[in-house]
Design a protein around this motif. Sequence first.
Motif, PDB file in Angstrom:
ATOM      1  N   PRO A 113      -4.353  11.880   2.928  1.00 19.84           N
ATOM      2  CA  PRO A 113      -3.288  11.316   2.083  1.00 19.84           C
ATOM      3  C   PRO A 113      -2.338  12.400   1.584  1.00 19.84           C
ATOM      4  CG  PRO A 113      -5.383  10.323   1.518  1.00 19.84           C
ATOM      5  CD  PRO A 113      -5.699  11.434   2.490  1.00 19.84           C
TER       6      PRO A 113
ATOM      7  N   ALA B 100       2.093   8.421  -0.569  1.00 20.11           N
ATOM      8  CA  ALA B 100       1.008   9.250  -0.044  1.00 20.11           C
ATOM      9  C   ALA B 100       0.473   8.677   1.254  1.00 20.11           C
ATOM     10  CB  ALA B 100      -0.119   9.347  -1.080  1.00 20.11           C
ATOM     11  N   ILE B 101       0.472   7.346   1.381  1.00 15.51           N
ATOM     12  CA  ILE B 101       0.118   6.695   2.646  1.00 15.51           C
ATOM     13  C   ILE B 101       1.417   6.280   3.308  1.00 15.51           C
ATOM     14  CG2 ILE B 101      -1.054   4.736   3.707  1.00 15.51           C
ATOM     15  CD1 ILE B 101      -2.994   4.725   1.387  1.00 15.51           C
TER      16      ILE B 101
ATOM     17  N   SER C 259       0.886   3.629  -3.332  1.00 16.67           N
ATOM     18  CA  SER C 259       0.387   5.002  -3.145  1.00 16.67           C
ATOM     19  C   SER C 259       1.462   6.040  -3.427  1.00 16.67           C
ATOM     20  CB  SER C 259      -0.128   5.173  -1.708  1.00 16.67           C
ATOM     21  OG  SER C 259       0.949   5.122  -0.775  1.00 16.67           O
TER      22      SER C 259
ATOM     23  N   ILE D  44       0.835  -1.207   0.000  1.00 16.48           N
ATOM     24  CA  ILE D  44       0.000   0.000   0.000  1.00 16.48           C
ATOM     25  C   ILE D  44       0.869   1.257   0.000  1.00 16.48           C
ATOM     26  CG2 ILE D  44      -1.615   1.338   1.420  1.00 16.48           C
ATOM     27  CD1 ILE D  44      -2.980  -1.259   2.140  1.00 16.48           C
TER      28      ILE D  44
END
Length: 924
Positions: free
Chosen positions: A811, A729-730, A726, A722
């Motif tokens: 985010p 962003a995460i 991302s 993840i």
Amino acid sequence: MVVFPHAVEAVPRVDVDQPDPDRAADAGESVDERRPLVDLFGDLRTSRSGLSEREAARRLVVYGPNTLSRRTGRRWPRELLGQFTQPLAILLALAAVLAWFGGSPALAVAVVAVILLNAGFAFVQEMQAERAVEALAAFLPSTTSVLRDGVRSEIAARDLVPGDILIIAEGDRVCADARIIDGSLVLDLSALTGESMPATRSAGPADAGTSLLEAPDLVFCGTTCTGGEASTVVTRTGMHTELGRIAALSQRVSTERSPLEQQVRRATWIIAVVAVIVGVLFLPVGVWAGLGWAAAISFSIGLIVANVPEGLLPTITLALAAGVRDLARRGAVVKRLSAVETLGSTTVICTDKTGTLTENRMRVTQLWLPGAEYDTTTTTTVDDTRAKALAATAAACTTAQPPTEAQTAGSGDPTELALLRLAEELHVAVTPAGRDAARRAVFHFDAHLKRMSTVDEDAGTLVIRTKGALETVLPCCDQVLDPQGRLQPLDDGIRLDLQHTLDRYAARGLRVLAVAARTLDHGQHVPTDRQQAESGLTLLGLVAMVDPPRAGVAAAVAAAHRAGIRIHVITGDYGPTAAEIARQVGLGHEGRRIVAGDELDRLTDSELDTILAGGDEIVFARVSPEAKLRICEALRAQGETVAMTGDGVNDAPALRHADIGVAMGRSGTDVAREAATMVLTDDNFATIVVAVDAGRRVFANVRKFVLYIFAHAVPEVVPFLIFALSGGAIPLPLTVLQILAIDLGTETLPALALGREPAEPGLMDRPPRPRAAGVIDRALLVRAWLLLGGVSAVLVMGGYLFTLWRAGWHPGDPTGAGTPLHHAYLQATTITFAGIVACQIGTAFAARTDRASLFTIGLFTNRFLLWGIAFELVFTAAVIYTPPLQDIFGTAAVSPAQLAIIAPFPVVVWGVDELVRWARRRAV
């Protein structure tokens, strides 16, 4: 007082050339024991008066000592190094390297310590010195009696050479292969051939078609003389003997990896390849997502660490060790850890008969008297005075020594020991001291006459007592005792009754002895002529005996059949006798097939494969050690997992070659115990079935903690994916150090507790798993990664994102050190860490059963698991709330409200799995 000769005098010298030095080296290998004696003496360059001391000394230099050689060489360094090249050890080493380069040298050192401890533990448990040949050497006595220069003398057994004239008497252990020149012997061959009945050997030519071990004039190293005396000429010594040949077979076979070792090795290599591939593929994905090369490499290492099950090696090792300790308490000593699991995968048991299915202890079961018959196995008391006289007479006509405090098994012919026990049971016990004191003469058992007689003094009267085969004793008798104890002539009716009784007993696999006696008139002297002594006898009756099955064997066989295990009997004993024992314990079916050794030798490999693939349980009789190996190899070639049981010297090669060799601890020879992988300390065949149950339970428990460990790989890997997908962003929900804390800290004790899980209901009612069935299969991976791991990943990521969202995160917001959201980020990663631990608890309860509901075995029946979970919670709390550990692992204290988020995780994970298992049971 006349006592028949118990010693063999030196016979007149036959002039034969002394051995040619140029031929001496070949004599022990090329001599044909079956040639006429004159030719044999010529081949061996010896004579009836033996070798000269000078010639014997020269031959000792040529042939070498009469001992069994062994393979030499230092093997332990290679064995120890092999512990560090196991796939799991390599994976742990990889984890240590990654931890070191990840900036955690303390954890790297801890992982290395785990590698060393596990390697040392496994090495100590599994490293066993090759003592089988030394145990074989124990079958050679320290001294022996020979004729040298026509004079009888005692020499060290190791100094015996081909051509020596060896004197063998009752109680001697034969220390070389030899041919009888004069005299007759009764030999216990059970250690060498598996034959439970004593064998007679005497001088005389043998049929050309007779096998070597059955030749009536040959004796073999490692056997014991239980009666008689004879002079023999030594034909083979040391490694050229039959015992030496078996020693060579024992050394040639090698120990192979167990199914568990092969499966874990294959699975862990797959895991290693997958981990590296995932880590390498992450590099371009991370760069594409906007990460720099340095960050992408760092997180690739994190992915590899997340996929490496660091706790798997210590968990498997300790679980197997726990199984070893459990079996030891139940009467089975396992010398190799993986053998516990191998027993669980057993599909065929090849069992010896003598001492394994049976007690190796002859027992009188029937008494026949004119007009009466008694079953001594069901009749507690026998009031018939004729029966007591029969038992007392038979016991007096013996030379065996009953058990004493110093010698619990007794010594001598097992048949005679059974007669002594019968007399004791009927309260007419015969003591060796009283028997020997009353003896005035003895006519030893003769192989041709098949009978033995003694002349004893009883209350001042001389009594002749005779026992032997009915067909040889009956012609010596002219009367019997009727039911009133009166003398009655032997008429045709009694003779017919005797023949019918003999046939009936023989059909039941019983050995029958006839017992007769005659009281000499007052003033008569001790007879010196055997024919005269053994005439005019009164037949007292028949004694029938058998080597009975062990108690509990029939129930164990039935349990093995329920578990889908076939049992073949492989014995050196007589076929019909072995078949009758097989019938009594429930093996095979009516009309069960018997394959004799000579028939087996004629079978081609394809014909043998066809027989073994038929699904029947077969009695292989009169088989050689090579034949046992051949049967074992044929079964294994068909994909069977073979457990070979045995207790004799002849069993050693097959015990070593089978997937697991099982030896008897009490009655078994040292050779068998050293060659076997498992030793039954209670000599109970039923313990094998107990061990199979334990092996299946261990395998099932290995699958349980593998499921438990693998399920956590998904919630550990998903946060990295993840984060990468991302593009940062995460923020990263989990750190590499937190993964190692889970894999090496919170995970280990619950996994070990799953290794102590009781057997799931119905485990022994299932057929054995196929040999190719792996610990890790598709069903386990789907359950671990998709079901348990998937649910855990969703819960964990939900808790992480919810914690950040409540702190006002969006985010792309920065969460690094010094930013307003940094503390919230630390708490969120802590929730991820604690959430995985919470899911571990739910997974642990779910993994306790594979098919059944958890409620059928009880939620709290595994107290080890409860203690493991308690440790897991304490360790997690220390990582979260202890400041020094917070700095190391990047955690922060969380509030009770935040902990409430992850509190339901265990119930959710277990509940989903419980519902799936319920649906699967309903679908069946």
